[in-house]
Design an enzyme around this catalytic site. Sequence first.
Site, PDB file in Angstrom:
ATOM      1  N   CYS A   1     -22.513   1.584 -10.086  1.00  0.00           N
ATOM      2  CA  CYS A   1     -22.835   0.155 -10.073  1.00  0.00           C
ATOM      3  C   CYS A   1     -21.823  -0.660  -9.281  1.00  0.00           C
ATOM      4  O   CYS A   1     -21.164  -1.550  -9.830  1.00  0.00           O
ATOM      5  CB  CYS A   1     -22.892  -0.345 -11.503  1.00  0.00           C
ATOM      6  SG  CYS A   1     -23.940   0.706 -12.480  1.00  0.00           S
ATOM      7  N   GLU A   2     -21.641  -0.334  -8.038  1.00  0.00           N
ATOM      8  CA  GLU A   2     -20.786  -1.113  -7.149  1.00  0.00           C
ATOM      9  C   GLU A   2     -21.380  -1.035  -5.754  1.00  0.00           C
ATOM     10  O   GLU A   2     -21.783   0.044  -5.321  1.00  0.00           O
ATOM     11  CB  GLU A   2     -19.365  -0.529  -7.079  1.00  0.00           C
ATOM     12  CG  GLU A   2     -18.640  -0.565  -8.393  1.00  0.00           C
ATOM     13  CD  GLU A   2     -17.132  -0.666  -8.232  1.00  0.00           C
ATOM     14  OE1 GLU A   2     -16.657  -1.107  -7.171  1.00  0.00           O
ATOM     15  OE2 GLU A   2     -16.450  -0.311  -9.200  1.00  0.00           O
TER      16      GLU A   2
ATOM     17  N   GLU B   1       4.655  19.820   5.719  1.00  0.00           N
ATOM     18  CA  GLU B   1       3.896  19.502   4.504  1.00  0.00           C
ATOM     19  C   GLU B   1       2.457  19.117   4.817  1.00  0.00           C
ATOM     20  O   GLU B   1       1.991  18.047   4.418  1.00  0.00           O
ATOM     21  CB  GLU B   1       4.565  18.339   3.757  1.00  0.00           C
ATOM     22  CG  GLU B   1       6.016  18.556   3.364  1.00  0.00           C
ATOM     23  CD  GLU B   1       6.638  17.303   2.727  1.00  0.00           C
ATOM     24  OE1 GLU B   1       5.950  16.274   2.592  1.00  0.00           O
ATOM     25  OE2 GLU B   1       7.814  17.380   2.372  1.00  0.00           O
ATOM     26  N   PRO B   2       1.721  19.942   5.531  1.00  0.00           N
ATOM     27  CA  PRO B   2       0.343  19.550   5.846  1.00  0.00           C
ATOM     28  C   PRO B   2      -0.570  19.685   4.629  1.00  0.00           C
ATOM     29  O   PRO B   2      -0.421  20.607   3.829  1.00  0.00           O
ATOM     30  CB  PRO B   2      -0.064  20.564   6.922  1.00  0.00           C
ATOM     31  CG  PRO B   2       0.722  21.789   6.585  1.00  0.00           C
ATOM     32  CD  PRO B   2       2.042  21.287   6.025  1.00  0.00           C
ATOM     33  N   GLY B   3      -1.478  18.747   4.481  1.00  0.00           N
ATOM     34  CA  GLY B   3      -2.499  18.833   3.438  1.00  0.00           C
ATOM     35  C   GLY B   3      -3.860  18.860   4.094  1.00  0.00           C
ATOM     36  O   GLY B   3      -4.529  19.881   4.199  1.00  0.00           O
ATOM     37  N   ARG B   4      -4.237  17.711   4.634  1.00  0.00           N
ATOM     38  CA  ARG B   4      -5.548  17.535   5.240  1.00  0.00           C
ATOM     39  C   ARG B   4      -5.865  18.598   6.307  1.00  0.00           C
ATOM     40  O   ARG B   4      -6.961  19.152   6.327  1.00  0.00           O
ATOM     41  CB  ARG B   4      -5.601  16.138   5.880  1.00  0.00           C
ATOM     42  CG  ARG B   4      -6.947  15.777   6.430  1.00  0.00           C
ATOM     43  CD  ARG B   4      -6.880  14.457   7.220  1.00  0.00           C
ATOM     44  NE  ARG B   4      -6.015  13.467   6.652  1.00  0.00           N
ATOM     45  CZ  ARG B   4      -6.404  12.452   5.885  1.00  0.00           C
ATOM     46  NH1 ARG B   4      -7.669  12.297   5.599  1.00  0.00           N
ATOM     47  NH2 ARG B   4      -5.530  11.581   5.421  1.00  0.00           N
TER      48      ARG B   4
ATOM     49  N   TYR C   1     -11.232   3.724   2.227  1.00  0.00           N
ATOM     50  CA  TYR C   1     -10.639   3.570   3.566  1.00  0.00           C
ATOM     51  C   TYR C   1     -11.673   3.277   4.646  1.00  0.00           C
ATOM     52  O   TYR C   1     -11.327   3.246   5.829  1.00  0.00           O
ATOM     53  CB  TYR C   1      -9.905   4.853   3.988  1.00  0.00           C
ATOM     54  CG  TYR C   1      -9.030   5.476   2.942  1.00  0.00           C
ATOM     55  CD1 TYR C   1      -7.835   4.878   2.547  1.00  0.00           C
ATOM     56  CD2 TYR C   1      -9.384   6.684   2.349  1.00  0.00           C
ATOM     57  CE1 TYR C   1      -7.030   5.464   1.583  1.00  0.00           C
ATOM     58  CE2 TYR C   1      -8.579   7.281   1.389  1.00  0.00           C
ATOM     59  CZ  TYR C   1      -7.411   6.663   1.013  1.00  0.00           C
ATOM     60  OH  TYR C   1      -6.623   7.257   0.069  1.00  0.00           O
TER      61      TYR C   1
HETATM   62  N1  LLP Z   1       3.914  14.766   2.425  1.00  0.00           N
HETATM   63  C1  LLP Z   1       4.003  13.566   1.833  1.00  0.00           C
HETATM   64  C2  LLP Z   1       5.316  13.084   1.385  1.00  0.00           C
HETATM   65  C3  LLP Z   1       2.847  12.798   1.657  1.00  0.00           C
HETATM   66  O1  LLP Z   1       2.938  11.593   1.084  1.00  0.00           O
HETATM   67  C4  LLP Z   1       1.594  13.281   2.110  1.00  0.00           C
HETATM   68  C5  LLP Z   1       0.364  12.512   1.942  1.00  0.00           C
HETATM   69  C6  LLP Z   1       1.556  14.567   2.709  1.00  0.00           C
HETATM   70  C7  LLP Z   1       2.742  15.261   2.859  1.00  0.00           C
HETATM   71  C8  LLP Z   1       0.290  15.188   3.217  1.00  0.00           C
HETATM   72  O2  LLP Z   1      -0.300  14.453   4.222  1.00  0.00           O
HETATM   73  P1  LLP Z   1      -1.541  15.043   5.059  1.00  0.00           P
HETATM   74  O3  LLP Z   1      -1.046  16.224   5.860  1.00  0.00           O
HETATM   75  O4  LLP Z   1      -2.591  15.464   4.097  1.00  0.00           O
HETATM   76  O5  LLP Z   1      -1.954  13.921   5.888  1.00  0.00           O
HETATM   77  N2  LLP Z   1      -5.946   9.826   0.281  1.00  0.00           N
HETATM   78  C9  LLP Z   1      -5.712   9.596   1.689  1.00  0.00           C
HETATM   79  C10 LLP Z   1      -4.476  10.327   2.194  1.00  0.00           C
HETATM   80  C11 LLP Z   1      -3.213  10.040   1.417  1.00  0.00           C
HETATM   81  C12 LLP Z   1      -2.004  10.768   1.917  1.00  0.00           C
HETATM   82  C13 LLP Z   1      -0.851  10.602   1.009  1.00  0.00           C
HETATM   83  N3  LLP Z   1       0.307  11.357   1.355  1.00  0.00           N
HETATM   84  C14 LLP Z   1      -6.958   9.992   2.467  1.00  0.00           C
HETATM   85  O6  LLP Z   1      -7.934  10.418   1.848  1.00  0.00           O
HETATM   86  O7  LLP Z   1      -7.010   9.847   3.683  1.00  0.00           O
END
Ligand code: LLP
Length: 443
Positions: A373-374, A300-303, A343
């Site tokens: 305004c912060e 489940e990669p996002g970033r 963060y």
């Molecule tokens: N799977 C689950 C169950 C998750 O909770 C998350 C991220 C991912 C996959 C994807 O994670 P990644 O591969 O993107 O690291 N807003 C924060 C990051 C929050 C992540 C939340 N969950 C930031 O900007 O660093």
Amino acid sequence: MTQRQVSSRKNKVRIEERPPAFVYGGKRAARALHCEQVELTTLARRHGTPLYVYSATAIRANVLGFQKAFASQSHTVCYSVKANSNLSLLRLLAGLGCGFDVVSGGELQRVLAVGPEAAAGVVYSGVGKTAAEMDLALKAGILIFNVESAAELELLATRAARLKKTARIAIRVNPDVEAKTHPYISTGLRQHKFGVPISQARELYRRAAAKQWLDPIGVSVHIGSQITDVKPFGETMERVVKLIRQLRADGLNISFVDAGGGLGIRYQNASATVRERSIRQYAQALMKPLRGSELHLLLEPGRAIVAAAGALITRALYAKENGGKQFLIVDAAMNDLIRPSLYGAHHEIVPLHPRVAGKKTVEGAMDVVGPICETGDFFARERELPPVAPGDLLAILDAGAYGMSLASNYNTRGRAAEVLVDGKKAQVIRRRESFEDVVRLEK
Ligand code: LLP
């Protein structure tokens, strides 16, 4: 491709690039930052700022990096929609063979908008699924629910029975592994709200197996985000595989393991080579405990897929000095990209046109701040930037993940437009929000 750094003349500050997405092109004097083959200044003039720009080529390269690194293991990359949920990006990713990780009915609807058949590759995580969201996912026929508590398991069994639809499930276990990341985005410790303690999972699987409309077919886990040391991933997988052996001994037919997301990127001194290497190391850490297990791995990669593929383009509005500190005020703000405020995250900031110091420029250590305004509305603090003058365009790098998806209308600022570049082509994939858009639902 190796990292290329451009140093602006007369100034020692090095300026980063992000190949293949963001690179400087053109002759020395007219050197300009491009997204692939499109000059970013042209996009900023045409569509205004703040503006998100993404590179399709970089997204493809990252997905391919995962697919290649995991080639020896049966797997599916389920892109984590929360990182960036723009429909055009989801369409691009579906075309590359990705499934999707969703955490709300809204995210599921986005995937269904790409194509109802995409539901077959959806994993649904989240600690607070409602009955309505479960029904939506059951009717759509998603691949698997990642169940996060005993109470959720009961509700899902009831909904599935009512709709006469089998819910394939994995229980999200909490492995009690320290992920070494920012505390807000670490999820795998006992005291976190996520998942079920791994020690209690077996009992819960037994309960699940007894329900007519639940089919426990997997185990899932996710220990946090922006994790750059791959060891905790391997440790987690070892614990999960041990559990799967026990579950199989209990007579369950477990064929899926969901490793979650969380692979971090380098926000400084990044390069495509480093990125590829880190994906390979991650793959090795995960695959080692899986050898011989005959499990289909869900990722489940996002970033790691979209962060470096996106930048936020902003225009410098004013320079000022207060209390001996230098401030550069830009037209983007924490409502557009909240990561530095929330963060303390670092994002490189680079000029679209590097310039030499002159009468109108500021340089050296400065705070780059937005108009909100912060005091927390900043992109960089005490940062050494190359010479920059009010009116100049800047790119905030690595903003493709958790940038637009966390954007808000704070201070009644319309959200930025988004552009997707592919080679020489640039296409608006979300238009800028107008005042009318922002107040549309209000009386
Ligand atoms: N799977 C689950 C169950 C998750 O909770 C998350 C991220 C991912 C996959 C994807 O994670 P990644 O591969 O993107 O690291 N807003 C924060 C990051 C929050 C992540 C939340 N969950 C930031 O900007 O660093």
